[in-house]
Design an enzyme around this catalytic site. Structure first.
Site, PDB file in Angstrom:
ATOM      1  CD1 TRP A 156      -0.325  -1.726   3.263  1.00 11.33           C
ATOM      2  CD2 TRP A 156       0.748   0.414   3.447  1.00 11.33           C
ATOM      3  NE1 TRP A 156       0.956  -1.771   4.042  1.00 11.33           N
ATOM      4  CE2 TRP A 156       1.368  -0.384   4.621  1.00 11.33           C
ATOM      5  CE3 TRP A 156       0.755   1.919   2.861  1.00 11.33           C
ATOM      6  CZ2 TRP A 156       1.782   0.451   5.098  1.00 11.33           C
ATOM      7  CZ3 TRP A 156       1.737   2.281   4.214  1.00 11.33           C
ATOM      8  CH2 TRP A 156       2.513   1.240   5.293  1.00 11.33           C
ATOM      9  CG  ASN A 157       5.222   1.550   0.693  1.00  9.33           C
ATOM     10  OD1 ASN A 157       4.611   0.485  -0.705  1.00  9.33           O
ATOM     11  ND2 ASN A 157       5.893   1.984   1.086  1.00  9.33           N
ATOM     12  N   PRO A 181      -3.905  -5.724  -5.569  1.00 15.56           N
ATOM     13  CG  PRO A 181      -5.015  -3.636  -6.538  1.00 15.56           C
ATOM     14  CD  PRO A 181      -5.506  -5.720  -6.733  1.00 15.56           C
ATOM     15  CB  SER A 182      -2.462  -3.044  -0.644  1.00 18.89           C
ATOM     16  OG  SER A 182      -2.688  -3.042   0.484  1.00 18.89           O
ATOM     17  CD  GLU A 183      -4.819  -6.486   1.683  1.00 19.12           C
ATOM     18  OE1 GLU A 183      -4.260  -6.366   0.933  1.00 19.12           O
ATOM     19  OE2 GLU A 183      -4.285  -7.313   2.992  1.00 19.12           O
ATOM     20  N   GLY A 237       7.599 -12.290   1.685  1.00 21.79           N
ATOM     21  CA  GLY A 237       8.124 -12.620   0.626  1.00 21.79           C
ATOM     22  C   GLY A 237       8.948 -13.769   0.433  1.00 21.79           C
ATOM     23  CD  GLU A 252      12.386  -4.790  -6.353  1.00 19.73           C
ATOM     24  OE1 GLU A 252      13.404  -4.827  -5.008  1.00 19.73           O
ATOM     25  OE2 GLU A 252      13.337  -5.060  -7.230  1.00 19.73           O
ATOM     26  CB  CYS A 286      11.244  -0.769   1.169  1.00 13.56           C
ATOM     27  SG  CYS A 286      11.309   0.262  -0.404  1.00 13.56           S
ATOM     28  CD  GLU A 380      10.470  -2.690   6.788  1.00 14.62           C
ATOM     29  OE1 GLU A 380       9.695  -3.739   6.099  1.00 14.62           O
ATOM     30  OE2 GLU A 380      10.991  -2.546   5.262  1.00 14.62           O
ATOM     31  CG  PHE A 382       7.016  -0.160   6.975  1.00 17.69           C
ATOM     32  CD1 PHE A 382       7.745   0.275   6.264  1.00 17.69           C
ATOM     33  CD2 PHE A 382       5.969   0.159   6.246  1.00 17.69           C
ATOM     34  CE1 PHE A 382       7.917   0.369   4.821  1.00 17.69           C
ATOM     35  CE2 PHE A 382       5.887  -0.166   5.372  1.00 17.69           C
ATOM     36  CZ  PHE A 382       6.513   0.444   3.897  1.00 17.69           C
TER      37      PHE A 382
END
Ligand code: NAD
Length: 478
Positions: A156-157, A181-183, A237, A252, A286, A380, A382
């Site tokens: 989503w970012n 796509p992201s929800e 991933g 990625e 990221c 991470e 974030f």
């Protein structure tokens, strides 16, 4: 104002309702207002989307390159026209500031059409001599062929830009596509798919299915998918890598980027870079500076410079022009940010500035005295945090910078050429910037991670390799 949409999927050139269960409500992280709704696809609809892409592939790959490139150029023009309306939706549904959302559209997304339509014109094979036999009558041709159906699963970012890379390059190359796509950012995805359709990509070449992880997983596993381009967390991933099996793929994934500041560095410049590295998109990149390693002799000066700049940041409504930093997107990001700060404090670190939150709006936060045993140093985060660690020597900095399993982006601040070179070679990261923020990437350069931060490269023409088969054709001409 909600964007009226309850579409679930775009299959073979038609919008259809998703049949995969309850609607997904998209609420703005800033004020919880309703941005729109989408309906998740069913398993049968994922199959139908892949079947539509598979059916469209033979004709699309034979469509003259010139025609594919012309459609890309039309899409470029349309994207320029619709940038602002898509950026406004991104700002609401993701919570990035309107200036950041415009940057996503105007600087990155639009450029994919321009770059892809140029890169495919120069993506070609080779004719090689053979040394296998003494006849001298063998010739080997190497050709690049579009692989077929490309599955894009995105976070989503950067909800449009990131998916735009496999979609636009794949289409330009002659592949057909299915996007999950992201929800957390499905509404701008609908707008981008409509744009691709309006530009003239034929029915079946662009398909979209909404849903959560299980829909992504089904898409990635699908036997008729030829290539998987996934962007998201390391955890997901690793599942995607297993599910994709032997398919071509680009992964990625997450980062834990160190920004390293040596004693001879320009401290003001390094502090500006840390503001960009830690607080751009509220730290949800990221490539964010997740750890700031500062030489002990200049640490206090650096922290002071960073603190005064951080105090000036305007935090609030992402749709307002003057806002520098918006909310964090998900409750999970907020919870992890708070947990990492609490863990650091418990183990001896000190909050210099910030630390609090008002709903999803988390204050830009500086934590000093961070050490390698803290979660904030190893995982991470974030979120909008600048964790400060100190070091005594270059070898010390290299050890700390390389000690996590991430390896996406690192940056080094020094004016010593030899030291910069030594660091660039020693850092186990896909990208090393000298005197530049970690949050810098360039459409002209390969982008991707070492270690668990990913596999393969995108941007520039590099992603084309993941979406094509390299075929050898041997000629006996004797
Ligand atoms: P995420 O891994 O939670 O989700 C990414 C996408 O995968 C979403 O569309 C999600 O629905 C889907 N998904 C979830 N489970 C799945 C499964 N089992 N199979 C297939 N798909 C599945 O990541 P996120 O929270 O959306 O994004 C943040 C993460 O993405 C961070 O770790 C960030 O560093 C990373 N990221 C990496 C890059 C890069 O280029 N390296 C760029 C942006 C974000």
């Amino acid at each position: 104002m909600a964007v009226a949409t309850s579409y679930g999927a775009f299959i073979a050139g038609e919008w259809v309702q998703g049949e995969g269960g309850a609607e997904i409500e998209v609420r703005a992280p800033y004020d919880n207002s309703l941005v729109g709704t989408v309906t998740p696809a069913s398993e049968a609809q994922v199959d139908a989307a892949v079947a539509a892409a598979k059916a469209a592939f033979p004709a699309w790959r034979k469509t003259p390159l010139r025609t594919r490139v012309e459609i890309c150029r039309r899409a470029f023009d349309l994207c320029m026209e619709r940038n602002e309306e898509i950026a406004e939706v991104i700002a609401r549904e993701v919570g990035k500031t309107i200036r950041e959302a415009r940057e996503e559209m105007e600087e990155y997304t639009v450029d994919h059409f321009r770059r892809a339509s140029e890169d495919v014109l120069r993506y070609y094979g080779n004719v090689l001599p053979s040394t296998q036999e003494s006849t001298g009558t063998k010739r080997i041709m190497v050709v690049q062929e579009p692989i077929g159906v490309v599955a894009a699963v995105s976070p989503w970012n950067f909800p449009v830009d990131i998916a735009g890379i496999p979609l636009v390059y794949g289409l330009a190359l002659g592949c057909t596509t299915v996007w999950k796509p992201s929800e957390y950012a499905p509404i701008c995805a609908n707008m981008f798919v409509q744009l691709l359709h309006d530009a003239g990509f034929p029915p079946g070449t662009v398909n979209l299915v909404h849903g959560r992880g299980e829909i992504g997983s089904q898409l990635v596993k699908h036997p008729d998918v030829g290539s998987v381009v996934f962007t998201g967390s390391v955890e997901t991933g690793e599942k995607v890598a297993r599910d994709a099996g032997l398919k071509n793929r680009v992964l990625e994934l997450g980062g834990n980027g160190p920004q390293i500041v040596f004693a001879d560095a320009d401290i003001d410049k390094a502090a500006d870079a840390a503001i960009m590295g830690c607080f751009y998109l509220a730290g949800q990149c990221c490539t964010a500076a997740e750890r700031i390693l500062v030489h002990a002799s200049v640490k206090d000066r650096f922290v002071e410079a960073l603190t005064s700049r951080t105090r000036d940041l305007k935090v609030g409504d992402p749709t307002l022009e003057e806002t520098d930093m918006g909310p964090v997107r998900t409750p999970a990001v907020l919870a992890r940010t708070k947990a990492h700060i609490a863990d650091a404090v418990e183990k001896g670190a000190r909050v210099v500035l910030g630390g609090g939150n008002d709903g999803q709006l988390h204050e830009p936060t500086i934590v000093d005295g961070v050490t390698s045993d803290m979660r904030i140093a190893q995982e991470e985060t974030f979120g909008p945090v600048a964790p400060i660690m100190s070091f005594e020597s270059a070898d010390d900095a290299i050890r700390i910078a390389n000690e996590t399993h991430f390896g996406l982006t690192a940056s080094v601040f020094t004016n010593d050429l030899r030291l910069a070179w030594k660091m660039a070679e020693a850092l186990e990261h896909g990208t090393v910037h000298i005197n530049e923020t970690t949050n810098y990437w360039d459409q002209m350069a390969p982008f991707g991670g070492a270690k668990k931060s990913g596999a393969g490269r995108e941007l520039a023409g590099y992603i084309l390799d993941a979406m094509s088969e390299t075929k050898q054709i041997t000629w006996e001409i004797g």
